[in-house]
Design a protein around this motif. Structure first.
Motif, PDB file in Angstrom:
ATOM      1  N   PRO A  23      44.982 104.915 -28.660  1.00 32.41           N
ATOM      2  CA  PRO A  23      46.050 104.311 -27.852  1.00 32.41           C
ATOM      3  C   PRO A  23      45.968 104.859 -26.426  1.00 32.41           C
ATOM      4  N   PRO A  24      46.370 104.063 -25.409  1.00 35.78           N
ATOM      5  CA  PRO A  24      46.222 104.492 -24.013  1.00 35.78           C
ATOM      6  C   PRO A  24      46.836 105.855 -23.705  1.00 35.78           C
ATOM      7  N   GLU A  25      48.031 106.160 -24.273  1.00 38.32           N
ATOM      8  CA  GLU A  25      48.650 107.476 -23.985  1.00 38.32           C
ATOM      9  C   GLU A  25      47.773 108.592 -24.536  1.00 38.32           C
ATOM     10  N   GLU A  26      47.180 108.342 -25.695  1.00 36.97           N
ATOM     11  CA  GLU A  26      46.335 109.377 -26.279  1.00 36.97           C
ATOM     12  C   GLU A  26      45.050 109.532 -25.451  1.00 36.97           C
ATOM     13  N   MET A  27      44.569 108.432 -24.905  1.00 45.97           N
ATOM     14  CA  MET A  27      43.372 108.510 -24.048  1.00 45.97           C
ATOM     15  C   MET A  27      43.637 109.417 -22.855  1.00 45.97           C
ATOM     16  N   LEU A  28      44.834 109.218 -22.251  1.00 43.79           N
ATOM     17  CA  LEU A  28      45.152 110.025 -21.072  1.00 43.79           C
ATOM     18  C   LEU A  28      45.329 111.494 -21.461  1.00 43.79           C
ATOM     19  N   ARG A  29      45.961 111.729 -22.595  1.00 45.79           N
ATOM     20  CA  ARG A  29      46.144 113.102 -23.058  1.00 45.79           C
ATOM     21  C   ARG A  29      44.781 113.756 -23.318  1.00 45.79           C
ATOM     22  N   ARG A  30      43.891 113.021 -23.919  1.00 40.67           N
ATOM     23  CA  ARG A  30      42.553 113.560 -24.197  1.00 40.67           C
ATOM     24  C   ARG A  30      41.819 113.872 -22.894  1.00 40.67           C
ATOM     25  N   GLU A  32      43.144 114.548 -19.976  1.00 41.97           N
ATOM     26  CA  GLU A  32      43.783 115.696 -19.317  1.00 41.97           C
ATOM     27  C   GLU A  32      43.417 117.002 -20.015  1.00 41.97           C
ATOM     28  N   THR A  33      43.395 116.966 -21.330  1.00 35.18           N
ATOM     29  CA  THR A  33      43.042 118.173 -22.096  1.00 35.18           C
ATOM     30  C   THR A  33      41.609 118.582 -21.793  1.00 35.18           C
ATOM     31  N   ALA A  36      41.376 120.023 -18.287  1.00 40.05           N
ATOM     32  CA  ALA A  36      41.925 121.391 -18.247  1.00 40.05           C
ATOM     33  C   ALA A  36      40.895 122.369 -18.802  1.00 40.05           C
ATOM     34  N   GLU A  37      40.215 121.969 -19.859  1.00 41.93           N
ATOM     35  CA  GLU A  37      39.272 122.898 -20.474  1.00 41.93           C
ATOM     36  C   GLU A  37      38.007 123.056 -19.631  1.00 41.93           C
ATOM     37  N   VAL A  38      37.480 121.942 -19.175  1.00 48.84           N
ATOM     38  CA  VAL A  38      36.193 122.007 -18.472  1.00 48.84           C
ATOM     39  C   VAL A  38      36.351 122.627 -17.086  1.00 48.84           C
ATOM     40  N   SER A  39      37.538 122.471 -16.488  1.00 47.47           N
ATOM     41  CA  SER A  39      37.728 123.024 -15.149  1.00 47.47           C
ATOM     42  C   SER A  39      37.967 124.542 -15.193  1.00 47.47           C
ATOM     43  N   ARG A  40      38.145 125.085 -16.371  1.00 47.29           N
ATOM     44  CA  ARG A  40      38.252 126.554 -16.500  1.00 47.29           C
ATOM     45  C   ARG A  40      36.879 127.209 -16.580  1.00 47.29           C
TER      46      ARG A  40
END
Ligand code: IYR
Length: 231
Positions: A23-30, A32-33, A36-40
Motif C-alpha cells: 500500500p502507498p503508505e507502507e511504501m513511504l514508510r519503507r 523512509e526507514t 534512515a538506515e542507509v544515511s547512517r
C-alpha cells in the motif's frame, strides 16, 4: 559449411515476475526507514581486529552478485583477503603508492580536497580489519575452451555491485572503507589475478574500533534540491 564464426542464436525464455506491491503508505514508510538506515552509514578508517563470520561476508557477496549488469555477464570477481601475510603485502604496496601520491604525484587541488578528511599515506587498517574485499572488473570472460567473451558496461556494473555490497554489509551491521590506492595494479600480482581483470577498489570490512571517529566533513550531504531535478 560451418566457419569459425558461428553464432549461437538463443530464444529468450520468460517466467512471471515475482513482485510484491505494498500500500502507498507502507511504501513511504519503507522508503523512509531505508533512508534512515542507509544515511547512517559512515566510511570508517579505524577498524577493530574482532573476527567476523565468513558466512556473513558470503551472504553479502551473494547480494552484490545479484546487481544489475551488462547482458548479465556479471563482469566481476571478489577476492576476500583474510591471510595476514597477504594483508601485510597489500599494506606495504598500497602505502608505497600513497606516499608517492601525497608527496607530489597528486595535484595540489586534489590534496586540498582531501584535507578535511584527514587522510594520509598511513594505512594500518589494511592489516587490522578482518577482511579486505578486493573487487575486480573483468573486461572479458573466458570460456572453458579459452575463447574470450566480451563484457559490456564493466565500470557501471562493478560500481553498482559494489554499492549493493557496501549497503548489504552496512545493513548486516559492519563498517566499510572504500580504499583506492593509486595506482593499484599491484593487486593483480599479489592476488594472482589474470590480465582480463582490473582492480576496482578495496573494500576494507569489519567492526569499527571502539574509539573510531569520523570526519565531520563527510557528514554534510547536499540537499535534495541540489542533487535532483524533476522536469
Ligand atoms: N587513495 C588515497 C587518496 C584518497 C582519495 C580520495 I578521492 C578519497 O576520497 C580519499 C583518499 C587514500 O586512500 O588516502
Amino acid at each position: 559449411m560451418e566457419t569459425g564464426n558461428t553464432r549461437r542464436v538463443t530464444t529468450p525464455e520468460f517466467v512471471p515476475l515475482d513482485f510484491s506491491e505494498y500500500p502507498p503508505e507502507e511504501m513511504l514508510r519503507r522508503a523512509e526507514t531505508f533512508y534512515a538506515e542507509v544515511s547512517r552509514r559512515r566510511t570508517v578508517r579505524e577498524f577493530s581486529d574482532r573476527p567476523v563470520s565468513r558466512t556473513l561476508i558470503e551472504t553479502c557477496l551473494l547480494a552484490a552478485g545479484s546487481a544489475p549488469n551488462g547482458a548479465n555477464l556479471q563482469p566481476w570477481h571478489f577476492v576476500v583477503v583474510v591471510d595476514p601475510e597477504i594483508k601485510r603485502q597489500i599494506r606495504e604496496a598500497a602505502e608505497a603508492e600513497e606516499r608517492e601520491f601525497y608527496s607530489g604525484r597528486a595535484p595540489q587541488e586534489w590534496i586540498d580536497a582531501l584535507a578535511p578528511l584527514g587522510t594520509d599515506p598511513h594505512k594500518p587498517f589494511l592489516e587490522t580489519a578482518p577482511y579486505l574485499i578486493v573487487i575486480f572488473g573483468q573486461s572479458y570472460g573466458l570460456l572453458p575452451d579459452g575463447r574470450k567473451v566480451k563484457h559490456y558496461y564493466v565500470q557501471e556494473s562493478v560500481g553498482i555491485a559494489t554499492g549493493v555490497l557496501i549497503t548489504a554489509l552496512h545493513h548486516a551491521g559492519l563498517a566499510t572503507l572504500t580504499h583506492t590506492p593509486n595506482p593499484m595494479g599491484f593487486l593483480n600480482d599479489l592476488l594472482g589475478r589474470p590480465p582480463n581483470e582490473r582492480p576496482f577498489l578495496i573494500l576494507v570490512t569489519g567492526y569499527p574500533a571502539d574509539d573510531a571517529r569520523v570526519p565531520v566533513h563527510a557528514m554534510h550531504k547536499k540537499p535534495l534540491s541540489e542533487i535532483a531535478t524533476f522536469v
